[in-house]
Design a protein around this motif. Sequence first.
Motif, mmCIF file in Angstrom:
data_model
loop_
_atom_site.group_PDB
_atom_site.id
_atom_site.type_symbol
_atom_site.label_atom_id
_atom_site.label_comp_id
_atom_site.label_asym_id
_atom_site.label_seq_id
_atom_site.Cartn_x
_atom_site.Cartn_y
_atom_site.Cartn_z
ATOM 1 N N VAL A 139 62.615 13.230 32.631
ATOM 2 C CA VAL A 139 63.748 13.867 33.646
ATOM 3 C C VAL A 139 64.773 12.972 33.939
ATOM 4 C CG1 VAL A 139 63.874 14.316 36.249
ATOM 5 C CG2 VAL A 139 61.909 15.208 35.196
ATOM 6 N N THR A 140 66.066 13.378 34.044
ATOM 7 C CA THR A 140 67.210 12.374 34.168
ATOM 8 C C THR A 140 67.371 12.156 35.528
ATOM 9 O OG1 THR A 140 68.769 14.489 34.806
ATOM 10 C CG2 THR A 140 68.319 14.087 32.551
ATOM 11 N N ALA A 141 68.174 10.985 35.542
ATOM 12 C CA ALA A 141 68.482 10.446 36.962
ATOM 13 C C ALA A 141 69.206 11.376 37.950
ATOM 14 C CB ALA A 141 69.157 8.922 36.703
ATOM 15 N N HIS A 142 70.087 12.078 37.258
ATOM 16 C CA HIS A 142 70.984 13.248 37.927
ATOM 17 C C HIS A 142 69.995 14.040 38.446
ATOM 18 C CE1 HIS A 142 73.789 16.472 38.284
ATOM 19 N NE2 HIS A 142 72.694 17.067 38.157
ATOM 20 N N GLU A 143 68.880 14.564 37.983
ATOM 21 C CA GLU A 143 68.020 15.633 38.588
ATOM 22 C C GLU A 143 67.419 15.013 39.772
ATOM 23 O OE1 GLU A 143 66.557 18.352 34.782
ATOM 24 O OE2 GLU A 143 66.098 16.407 34.720
ATOM 25 N N ILE A 144 66.956 13.869 39.579
ATOM 26 C CA ILE A 144 66.039 13.379 40.779
ATOM 27 C C ILE A 144 66.933 13.196 41.844
ATOM 28 C CG2 ILE A 144 64.961 11.249 41.646
ATOM 29 C CD1 ILE A 144 64.095 10.842 38.970
ATOM 30 N N ASP A 145 68.151 12.552 41.517
ATOM 31 C CA ASP A 145 69.107 12.372 42.874
ATOM 32 C C ASP A 145 69.680 13.887 43.266
ATOM 33 O OD1 ASP A 145 70.989 11.247 44.734
ATOM 34 O OD2 ASP A 145 72.466 11.307 43.452
ATOM 35 N N ASP A 146 69.914 14.573 42.416
ATOM 36 C CA ASP A 146 70.394 16.092 42.969
ATOM 37 C C ASP A 146 69.125 16.856 43.652
ATOM 38 O OD1 ASP A 146 72.271 18.446 42.714
ATOM 39 O OD2 ASP A 146 70.419 19.513 41.619
ATOM 40 N N ALA A 147 68.011 16.593 43.513
ATOM 41 C CA ALA A 147 66.798 17.434 44.035
ATOM 42 C C ALA A 147 66.680 16.853 45.560
ATOM 43 C CB ALA A 147 65.533 17.156 43.431
ATOM 44 N N CYS A 148 66.631 15.533 45.450
ATOM 45 C CA CYS A 148 66.507 14.699 46.882
ATOM 46 C C CYS A 148 67.807 14.851 47.835
ATOM 47 C CB CYS A 148 66.383 13.393 46.533
ATOM 48 S SG CYS A 148 65.036 12.694 45.779
ATOM 49 N N PRO A 188 67.831 2.241 35.974
ATOM 50 C CA PRO A 188 68.860 3.144 36.024
ATOM 51 C C PRO A 188 69.209 3.404 37.490
ATOM 52 C CG PRO A 188 66.625 4.174 36.017
ATOM 53 C CD PRO A 188 66.331 2.661 35.963
ATOM 54 N N GLN A 189 70.608 3.767 37.644
ATOM 55 C CA GLN A 189 70.982 4.298 38.749
ATOM 56 C C GLN A 189 70.763 5.670 39.245
ATOM 57 O OE1 GLN A 189 72.198 1.834 40.824
ATOM 58 N NE2 GLN A 189 71.938 0.581 38.947
ATOM 59 N N ILE A 190 69.832 5.974 40.077
ATOM 60 C CA ILE A 190 69.535 7.240 40.567
ATOM 61 C C ILE A 190 70.493 8.044 41.344
ATOM 62 C CG2 ILE A 190 67.589 8.671 41.285
ATOM 63 C CD1 ILE A 190 66.825 6.866 38.928
ATOM 64 N N MET A 191 71.681 8.567 40.565
ATOM 65 C CA MET A 191 72.776 9.343 41.228
ATOM 66 C C MET A 191 73.021 10.558 40.361
ATOM 67 S SD MET A 191 75.388 6.444 40.470
ATOM 68 C CE MET A 191 75.959 6.267 38.638
ATOM 69 N N ARG A 192 73.558 11.659 40.991
ATOM 70 C CA ARG A 192 74.377 12.550 40.363
ATOM 71 C C ARG A 192 75.340 12.074 39.258
ATOM 72 N NH1 ARG A 192 75.132 16.507 45.666
ATOM 73 N NH2 ARG A 192 73.162 17.726 45.396
ATOM 74 N N GLY A 193 75.276 12.856 38.159
ATOM 75 C CA GLY A 193 76.004 12.364 37.036
ATOM 76 C C GLY A 193 75.759 11.508 35.909
ATOM 77 N N ASN A 194 74.662 10.684 36.394
ATOM 78 C CA ASN A 194 73.941 10.096 35.499
ATOM 79 C C ASN A 194 72.927 10.775 34.735
ATOM 80 O OD1 ASN A 194 72.663 7.882 34.044
ATOM 81 N ND2 ASN A 194 71.821 6.685 35.524
ATOM 82 N N GLN A 195 73.045 11.052 33.307
ATOM 83 C CA GLN A 195 72.110 11.929 32.522
ATOM 84 C C GLN A 195 71.396 11.215 31.912
ATOM 85 O OE1 GLN A 195 72.348 15.144 33.009
ATOM 86 N NE2 GLN A 195 74.171 15.182 34.267
ATOM 87 N N GLU A 196 70.961 9.788 32.358
ATOM 88 C CA GLU A 196 69.959 9.067 31.493
ATOM 89 C C GLU A 196 68.727 9.596 31.729
ATOM 90 O OE1 GLU A 196 68.532 4.155 31.413
ATOM 91 O OE2 GLU A 196 70.313 4.876 32.569
#
Length: 363
Positions: free
Chosen positions: A268-277, A306-314
């Motif tokens: 899962v990407t960092a973007h997906e986690i931040d987006d969900a929360c 990793p930075q857990i934020m929208r836009g970070n596709q890591e």
Amino acid sequence: MDRYSALRQTARDLDADAIAIVPGPNFERLFLKSFHSHERPLMIVVPAEGPPAAIVPNLEMKSFEPLGFEGPVFDWRDQDGYDGAFAALAAHLPLKRLAVEGQVMRVFVHHALSRVYPGLEVIDAEKEISALRLVKTVEELSILEEAIRISEAALAETVSQVRVGQTEREIEMLLTMALFRNGAEAHAFSPIVAAGDNSAKPHAHSRADYAIRAGDTLLFDFGAKFGGLNADITRTFFVDHAPEPVAAAYQTVLAANLKGHEITRAGVTAHEIDDACTSVLEASEFADLIRHKTGHGLGRAVHEAPQIMRGNQEKLESGMVFTIEPGLYAADAFGIRIEDDVLVTDTGCRSLTTFSKDLTVIG
């Protein structure tokens, strides 16, 4: 085993002659020992091929010797200055392109290098160097869990002693004593103990002149440092009672935190986690109280990739550790944050923090 092999490969990948490491998280991971970063430069240079070299203040030599360093060491004394040590390094190890830790290397060290390496190209390889510590070893996870255990034991002791009328500073002192009593080697960072309107500042400082009141939120953001690893935990409590609608805001933050746990797994990407929360917060009546991203990596540094934020596709990998810490902040009124330290696994995640997140009234 060559402890520098990953750094050497990184240097080759970057087409660099060498990588320079200075005191900080990457240094600690390499040598399992920390040194202060002060006015005296200390630096390790790891070439793509061949033995490493070091510049070390003479007064640190007795501390440096147990590292079992494999290459030449150029030491220097205060009365002579460090330029001679840098010149000796340059004579020993010619360099044209050097990769450094861009967030850690200080400007005066860069200048010292430039004086002895005319035309030296210095490149910022912070991301590539720090990536080597993204996936934690079994030993690192064990140490991190102990740092978290110490932190949670200290928090339990502290909240049991909180009473209406105590100041934030007094409570911070109780927390500090409990941390060291339970085995902390240091603070992971300056702890935050913030009540009422002060808790609405995500990075508040404890006040000596504010006595907590019934109905206040009381936010703790802190962690123990143990064995070079850092815990980072936030819990928010209510003093005496939980007034509405602040209690509803708390339940919203909790729902966002739990959503983060639910979605996290390797791949899962960092973007997906931040987006969900963040979507949980945005769908609530408190959407205008969002102030920050969901989290950040955790380990030898309190804030790392990793930075857990929208836009970070890591994409997250099994063995990474990061925080899930959604929050809501009403200026001049209250702040709520619930922060867990979680380990990414192939099938989901494991919360390394276990302290209860249920709405809790204390005092």
